[in-house]
Enzyme design. Structure first.
Site, PDB file in Angstrom:
ATOM      1  N   GLY A  44      35.404   2.240 -42.415  1.00  0.00           N
ATOM      2  CA  GLY A  44      35.139   3.554 -42.837  1.00  0.00           C
ATOM      3  C   GLY A  44      34.889   4.357 -41.756  1.00  0.00           C
ATOM      4  N   THR A  45      36.156   4.976 -40.543  1.00  0.00           N
ATOM      5  CA  THR A  45      35.867   5.504 -39.944  1.00  0.00           C
ATOM      6  C   THR A  45      36.894   7.095 -40.174  1.00  0.00           C
ATOM      7  OG1 THR A  45      39.072   5.135 -39.605  1.00  0.00           O
ATOM      8  CG2 THR A  45      37.336   4.133 -37.871  1.00  0.00           C
ATOM      9  N   ASN A  46      37.394   7.124 -41.236  1.00  0.00           N
ATOM     10  CA  ASN A  46      37.855   8.150 -41.911  1.00  0.00           C
ATOM     11  C   ASN A  46      36.436   8.839 -42.336  1.00  0.00           C
ATOM     12  OD1 ASN A  46      40.152   9.643 -41.681  1.00  0.00           O
ATOM     13  ND2 ASN A  46      40.891   7.683 -42.651  1.00  0.00           N
ATOM     14  N   GLU A  54      45.519  11.231 -34.208  1.00  0.00           N
ATOM     15  CA  GLU A  54      45.877  11.987 -34.310  1.00  0.00           C
ATOM     16  C   GLU A  54      45.895  13.286 -35.687  1.00  0.00           C
ATOM     17  OE1 GLU A  54      49.767  11.648 -31.781  1.00  0.00           O
ATOM     18  OE2 GLU A  54      48.711  10.377 -30.871  1.00  0.00           O
ATOM     19  N   GLU A  69      44.276  11.586 -39.155  1.00  0.00           N
ATOM     20  CA  GLU A  69      43.527  11.510 -40.523  1.00  0.00           C
ATOM     21  C   GLU A  69      42.572  12.099 -40.143  1.00  0.00           C
ATOM     22  OE1 GLU A  69      43.635   7.481 -42.024  1.00  0.00           O
ATOM     23  OE2 GLU A  69      45.351   7.069 -41.111  1.00  0.00           O
ATOM     24  N   ASP A  71      49.493   7.791 -55.105  1.00  0.00           N
ATOM     25  CA  ASP A  71      49.997   8.573 -54.228  1.00  0.00           C
ATOM     26  C   ASP A  71      50.598  10.046 -54.530  1.00  0.00           C
ATOM     27  OD1 ASP A  71      48.417   7.144 -52.374  1.00  0.00           O
ATOM     28  OD2 ASP A  71      50.237   5.676 -52.283  1.00  0.00           O
ATOM     29  N   HIS A 125      46.227   9.468 -46.562  1.00  0.00           N
ATOM     30  CA  HIS A 125      47.276   8.070 -47.142  1.00  0.00           C
ATOM     31  C   HIS A 125      47.937   8.174 -45.248  1.00  0.00           C
ATOM     32  CE1 HIS A 125      49.867   5.617 -48.710  1.00  0.00           C
ATOM     33  NE2 HIS A 125      51.577   6.401 -47.859  1.00  0.00           N
ATOM     34  N   MET A 170      40.130   0.674 -51.093  1.00  0.00           N
ATOM     35  CA  MET A 170      42.119   0.192 -51.809  1.00  0.00           C
ATOM     36  C   MET A 170      41.705  -0.342 -52.897  1.00  0.00           C
ATOM     37  SD  MET A 170      42.948   0.070 -48.232  1.00  0.00           S
ATOM     38  CE  MET A 170      43.295   0.711 -47.414  1.00  0.00           C
ATOM     39  N   ASN A 200      41.994  12.090 -51.780  1.00  0.00           N
ATOM     40  CA  ASN A 200      42.427  10.596 -51.145  1.00  0.00           C
ATOM     41  C   ASN A 200      43.774  11.530 -49.526  1.00  0.00           C
ATOM     42  OD1 ASN A 200      42.570   7.550 -50.306  1.00  0.00           O
ATOM     43  ND2 ASN A 200      45.512   7.987 -51.510  1.00  0.00           N
TER      44      ASN A 200
HETATM   45  C1  GAR Z   1      43.761   4.719 -42.834  1.00  0.00           C
HETATM   46  O1  GAR Z   1      44.370   4.301 -41.937  1.00  0.00           O
HETATM   47  C2  GAR Z   1      43.881   5.437 -44.675  1.00  0.00           C
HETATM   48  O2  GAR Z   1      44.499   6.021 -44.381  1.00  0.00           O
HETATM   49  C3  GAR Z   1      44.490   3.841 -45.258  1.00  0.00           C
HETATM   50  O3  GAR Z   1      43.551   3.170 -45.137  1.00  0.00           O
HETATM   51  C4  GAR Z   1      42.652   3.066 -43.840  1.00  0.00           C
HETATM   52  C5  GAR Z   1      41.550   3.127 -43.628  1.00  0.00           C
HETATM   53  O4  GAR Z   1      40.727   3.313 -42.639  1.00  0.00           O
HETATM   54  N1  GAR Z   1      44.541   4.202 -46.834  1.00  0.00           N
HETATM   55  C6  GAR Z   1      45.304   3.870 -47.421  1.00  0.00           C
HETATM   56  O5  GAR Z   1      46.281   2.602 -47.157  1.00  0.00           O
HETATM   57  C7  GAR Z   1      45.318   4.422 -49.098  1.00  0.00           C
HETATM   58  N2  GAR Z   1      45.994   4.015 -49.463  1.00  0.00           N
HETATM   59  P1  GAR Z   1      39.039   3.271 -42.081  1.00  0.00           P
HETATM   60  O6  GAR Z   1      37.980   2.544 -43.228  1.00  0.00           O
HETATM   61  O7  GAR Z   1      38.698   3.494 -40.868  1.00  0.00           O
HETATM   62  O8  GAR Z   1      38.591   4.852 -42.828  1.00  0.00           O
END
Ligand code: GAR
Length: 203
Positions: free
Chosen positions: A14-16, A181, A183, A153, A112, A93, A110
């Site tokens: 969940g960093t995003n 840098e 996301e 996607d 990616h 996911m 989303n």
């Molecule tokens: C992120 O890099 C996101 O872009 C990717 O999973 C990671 C989740 O990190 N998403 C995908 O690959 C979707 N197809 P997070 O849980 O720390 O945000």
């Protein structure tokens, strides 16, 4: 001012989600309000982040509810109950069914971890994306925010940012650079821009 009610869907770290929470905290999400965090993994650290931020959260666990249609029904019910107007996938996911997407048409985002349409589609998620990027030998990668449509996607692109691939990168090192840098920068901005449009302020 009208704020769009946002639900964030996560499966892991969940960093995003955190980047969007931080933006909201810093006053950079004036047209949106995060009302709910949903996870399909009971152990997702995103749940802890929601707790710390005081955001209501719920789990529809993949192991406990293995049937996707049943899970989606529960997720949709939670979204409706909480009045969600925009669904933000942040490291979620599971590929959503066309029926689910239709219920929030044009209102699911989303992120990616590559420059779509390269390195996208089924099987390209998380570290696998960065492994494929390194294997292909490309020198530039990045991240893409897009609307979710029935084709995985392939929905309309909202924002992209390029990131350099460096000599000696491992998938883990590259993943971190793409997150830091690209996301965490473009996702909060894109969420605000979409919320602003949805409030009808930009015609
Ligand atoms: C992120 O890099 C996101 O872009 C990717 O999973 C990671 C989740 O990190 N998403 C995908 O690959 C979707 N197809 P997070 O849980 O720390 O945000």
């Amino acid at each position: 001012m009208k704020k769009i009610k946002i639900a964030v869907l996560c499966s892991g770290g969940g960093t995003n989600f955190q980047a969007i929470l931080n933006a909201a905290e810093a006053g950079l999400l004036p047209h949106g309000e995060i009302v709910l965090l949903l996870s399909d993994h009971a152990e997702a650290f995103a749940l802890e982040r929601a707790k710390r931020a005081g955001i209501p959260a719920a789990v529809v666990d993949r192991k406990q509810v293995p049937d996707r249609a049943e899970r989606e029904e529960k997720l949709l019910r939670l979204l409706k109950e909480n009045g969600a107007e925009l669904v933000v996938l942040a490291g979620f996911m599971t590929i959503l069914s066309p029926a689910f997407i239709a219920a929030y048409e044009g209102r699911i985002l989303n992120i990616h971890p590559a420059l779509l349409p390269s390195f996208g589609g089924k099987g390209f998620y998380g570290l696998h994306v960065h492994e494929a990027v390194l294997k292909a030998g490309v020198k530039v990668t990045g991240a893409t925010v897009h609307f979710v449509t029935a084709e995985c996607d392939a929905g309309p692109i909202i924002a992209q940012r390029a990131v350099e691939v460096r000599e000696g990168d491992t998938p883990e090192i590259l993943q971190k650079r793409v997150m830091r840098e690209a996301e965490w920068v473009i996702y909060p901005e894109a969420v605000e821009n979409v919320c602003k449009k949805l409030t009808g302020e930009i015609l």
